[in-house]
Design a protein around this motif. Sequence first.
Motif, short mmCIF file in Angstrom:
data_model
loop_
_atom_site.label_atom_id
_atom_site.label_comp_id
_atom_site.label_asym_id
_atom_site.label_seq_id
_atom_site.Cartn_x
_atom_site.Cartn_y
_atom_site.Cartn_z
N ASP A 1 -32.21 -56.78 75.72
CA ASP A 1 -31.71 -56.24 76.98
C ASP A 1 -30.29 -56.74 77.26
O ASP A 1 -30.09 -57.89 77.65
CB ASP A 1 -32.65 -56.65 78.12
CG ASP A 1 -32.25 -56.06 79.45
OD1 ASP A 1 -31.36 -55.19 79.48
OD2 ASP A 1 -32.85 -56.45 80.47
N ILE B 1 -37.25 -56.31 76.48
CA ILE B 1 -38.08 -55.29 77.10
C ILE B 1 -38.97 -54.71 76.01
O ILE B 1 -38.51 -54.46 74.89
CB ILE B 1 -37.22 -54.18 77.72
CG1 ILE B 1 -36.39 -54.72 78.88
CG2 ILE B 1 -38.06 -52.99 78.17
CD1 ILE B 1 -35.38 -53.73 79.42
N ALA C 1 -41.58 -56.67 80.38
CA ALA C 1 -40.29 -57.27 80.04
C ALA C 1 -40.30 -58.74 80.43
O ALA C 1 -40.98 -59.14 81.37
CB ALA C 1 -39.16 -56.55 80.77
#
Length: 422
Positions: A45, A35, A30
């Motif tokens: 995210d 991610i 990530a």
Amino acid sequence: MTSSEDLHKRRLAAVAKGVGSVVNAYVDHAKNGTITDVDGREWIDFASGIAVTNVGNAAPRVVEAVRAQVERFTHTCFMVAPYESYVAVCEQLIALTPGSFEKRAALFNSGAEAVENAVKIARHATGRPAVVVFDHAYHGRTNLTMALTAKNMPYKHRFGPFAPEVYRAPMSYPLRDGGLSGAEAARRAIDVIEKQVGGPNVAAVLIEPIQGEGGFVVPAPGFLPAIAAWAKANGAVFVADEIQTGFARTGQWFASEHEGLEPDLITTAKGMGGGLPIAGVVGRAELMDAVHAGGLGGTYGGNPIACAAALAAIETMRELDLCAAARRIESIIEPALQEMRDPGVAEVRGRGAMLAIELVLPGGIEPDPTRTARVSKACHDAGLLTLTCGTYGNVLRFLPPLVISDEDLGRGLGILRAALRS
């Protein structure tokens, strides 16, 4: 490479069912606002590990600091052989938290542990037993913090009996309390406290400046100052749980600053460590120092690796001015959420990069957890990681990393827009 499907089969055979996950995609790496799972699928995210990766995943300064600390030493226990980084983190907490009075700090492992220690400190300093918390509150999963937490499922169900001397007062929840002003909602809460507990018995009044798991509830203006003033007048310790709201998340270093609060004690965790587990309690020196030597601590509290990460994360927040970044994120997300409103979206609320929408059945304010779950799943299916919350399970919350790009922010909002429409 092992697939998410393979890993999930292994999980079912090895991990207790009581440990849940939002999605069954297993993370490979990530960075900033995205991610990537082990299957190569990218997710935008909007969760930040529940407001933890404020500086983004694998933030360069954090990675460098952790690597350097691991090579020096990994653990001694501060209570056995202390080290500078623990002291430095405490100094940063003292400098960053609101309050012009003399302060002290202590470090722990998790938000729940910080809350428990704040209660210990308040009880020890005042000699009183009672702790006042509020409707919709979330403070953790340990026995005491489950007692402090309002919501039964999934946090409290069949885990009792819980710690005693915890009392609950009504929260200011503008959407659901009949339009009460902050002052009116505070009078209602204070009336309950005085009648059911009694001011001379209250050790601490514990509150989230913006409720987290309870639904990102922002109390009406004036509510928090009135509660703080009552605590001061009655000799109770006013404790701000800033575990989810702290460290630039709401556009200030701490959400208490939005209403000029100077809490007696503040609990911190989550965004403080750049992804590593660390927590703290910081506040008035006379309260913190009231506890006898050895009364506060823990084997891993203020672990040197976590301290190195925290110092690097705080330096990153300053260097990148992540308070301003949170306000910029709000200026993008909040109008977009307002534009997405339909008869089933009762409210858009929050501050900075801590925003939410509450979903209801059209024509009133009856919660609609079914649609909330469906919208969140549609987001997941399209590659946007979102979280739900709220006492009624009908709130979608948005917590992007504060370093997310405008492009990723826009892509995520596009996915959310389509999910709401579908």
